[in-house]
Enzyme design. Structure first.
Site, PDB file in Angstrom:
ATOM      1  CG  LEU A  13      10.444 -16.652  -3.668  1.00 34.27           C
ATOM      2  CD1 LEU A  13      10.185 -16.694  -2.161  1.00 34.27           C
ATOM      3  CD2 LEU A  13      10.950 -15.243  -4.053  1.00 34.27           C
ATOM      4  CG  HIS A  39      -0.091   1.718  -9.369  1.00 31.41           C
ATOM      5  ND1 HIS A  39      -0.276   1.411  -8.042  1.00 31.41           N
ATOM      6  CD2 HIS A  39      -1.249   2.325  -9.776  1.00 31.41           C
ATOM      7  CE1 HIS A  39      -1.492   1.799  -7.652  1.00 31.41           C
ATOM      8  NE2 HIS A  39      -2.096   2.363  -8.694  1.00 31.41           N
ATOM      9  CG  ASP A  54      -2.081   0.922   1.116  1.00 28.55           C
ATOM     10  OD1 ASP A  54      -2.325   1.417   0.002  1.00 28.55           O
ATOM     11  OD2 ASP A  54      -2.766   1.164   2.124  1.00 28.55           O
TER      12      ASP A  54
HETATM   13  C1  FPP Z   1      -2.047  -0.065  -3.376  1.00 27.38           C
HETATM   14  O1  FPP Z   1      -1.573   1.258  -3.231  1.00 27.38           O
HETATM   15  C2  FPP Z   1      -1.437  -0.693  -4.547  1.00 27.38           C
HETATM   16  C3  FPP Z   1      -2.114  -1.327  -5.555  1.00 27.38           C
HETATM   17  C4  FPP Z   1      -3.575  -1.438  -5.584  1.00 27.38           C
HETATM   18  C5  FPP Z   1      -1.407  -1.887  -6.697  1.00 27.38           C
HETATM   19  C6  FPP Z   1      -0.218  -2.735  -6.382  1.00 27.38           C
HETATM   20  C7  FPP Z   1       0.546  -2.928  -7.611  1.00 27.38           C
HETATM   21  C8  FPP Z   1       1.881  -2.841  -7.697  1.00 27.38           C
HETATM   22  C9  FPP Z   1       2.773  -2.650  -6.547  1.00 27.38           C
HETATM   23  C10 FPP Z   1       2.456  -2.942  -9.052  1.00 27.38           C
HETATM   24  C11 FPP Z   1       3.452  -4.006  -9.245  1.00 27.38           C
HETATM   25  C12 FPP Z   1       2.983  -5.344  -8.982  1.00 27.38           C
HETATM   26  C13 FPP Z   1       3.362  -6.435  -9.673  1.00 27.38           C
HETATM   27  C14 FPP Z   1       3.035  -7.758  -9.121  1.00 27.38           C
HETATM   28  C15 FPP Z   1       4.101  -6.364 -10.946  1.00 27.38           C
HETATM   29  P1  FPP Z   1      -2.586   2.471  -3.406  1.00 27.38           P
HETATM   30  O2  FPP Z   1      -2.689   2.776  -4.856  1.00 27.38           O
HETATM   31  O3  FPP Z   1      -3.869   2.132  -2.742  1.00 27.38           O
HETATM   32  O4  FPP Z   1      -1.848   3.626  -2.655  1.00 27.38           O
HETATM   33  P2  FPP Z   1      -2.522   4.810  -1.800  1.00 27.38           P
HETATM   34  O5  FPP Z   1      -3.123   4.142  -0.585  1.00 27.38           O
HETATM   35  O6  FPP Z   1      -1.345   5.671  -1.445  1.00 27.38           O
HETATM   36  O7  FPP Z   1      -3.511   5.499  -2.664  1.00 27.38           O
END
Ligand code: FPP
Length: 248
Positions: free
Chosen positions: A127, A33, A16
């Protein structure tokens, strides 16, 4: 002195904070992201180095479809890009890649790419990297319950035989070591419908670090914190101490 092995066998992470990380830089959420993808590489590297057997990442929840269309499309494009760019290296490193969740909701191209990556890396076992997409803990429990109901319907088992052990066999990740450590970055202290069943005895670790800033040192800190926990599984502290040294 605790009975917890120093290295967790299985770590799950809610990644997050990408959006806030991007906002602080006056950039679109997709920028965050993208940066999050680099943190994924860091953590995979850290798990390989430290001998963690399984890592499960929450990349897209069943609720994330409600985000702005632009962000959902950017995430889908990012997953496709990551698959085409990272799988070779993961394979060389002995990583087995698996996607958990309801994959039917994704485009044919993305589904094929996920299936190809899973097939290609299926013999690796250094892994186990599980990426949860269109995943929800309640969905997982529901699909396991459906499996059980179908088995009863086919006459393969009796209702009385449905228990934690039988239902557990149909939960995602059943074949992997139990979840030892749950990590959530980004400051929120909640589970958000991730791995509800599997979390039963996991140790929880929350950090304010935003996911794109989470690196191998942060992972080490989480593991060190875990190593200091006493896992009692319902027993008393005295019982745990005696089981460590039955002579006491
Ligand atoms: C949550 O942060 C994150 C996500 C919903 C997306 C997670 C995806 C990645 C880390 C991309 C890479 C992943 C792979 C497996 C290649 P948020 O957007 O809710 O952040 P915020 O709370 O600050 O708004």
């Amino acid at each position: 002195m605790t009975s917890t092995p120093a290295i967790p066998r299985h770590i799950a992470i809610v990644m997050d904070g990408n959006g806030r990380w991007a906002k602080a830089r006056h950039r679109p959420r997709s920028f965050g992201h993208n940066a999050g993808r680099k943190a994924v590489r860091e953590v995979v590297e850290g798990c390989l180095r430290q001998g963690v057997g399984a890592l499960t990442l929450f990349a897209f929840s069943s609720e994330n479809w409600q985000r702005p269309e632009e962000e959902v499309s950017a995430l889908m494009a990012l997953f496709l890009r990551a698959l085409s760019k990272e799988v070779d290296e993961l394979h060389e490193q002995g990583v087995r890649l698996r996607f958990i969740g309801d994959l039917d909701a994704f485009s044919d191209t993305l589904q094929k790419s996920m299936q190809d990556a899973m097939k290609r890396t299926s013999d690796n076992d250094r892994l186990h990297l599980n990426v949860a997409v269109n995943y929800g803990g309640r969905w997982d429990i529901t699909q396991a319950a459906r499996h059980a109901a179908r088995a009863v319907e086919r006459g393969e088992m009796r209702v009385e035989e449905i228990g934690e052990a039988t239902l557990g066999k149909w939960m995602s990740l059943a074949e992997l070591p139990p979840l030892d450590l749950f990590v959530r970055t980004g400051g929120e202290r909640r589970v958000s419908n991730f791995l509800l069943w599997q979390l039963a005895y996991a140790e929880l670790y929350f950090t304010d670090t935003l996911w794109p800033d989470f690196d191998q040192t942060c992972l080490q800190q989480a593991i060190a914190d875990y190593a200091g926990r006493e896992r009692r599984y319902g027993r008393t502290g005295d019982q745990v101490a005696r089981s460590r040294n039955p002579a006491c």
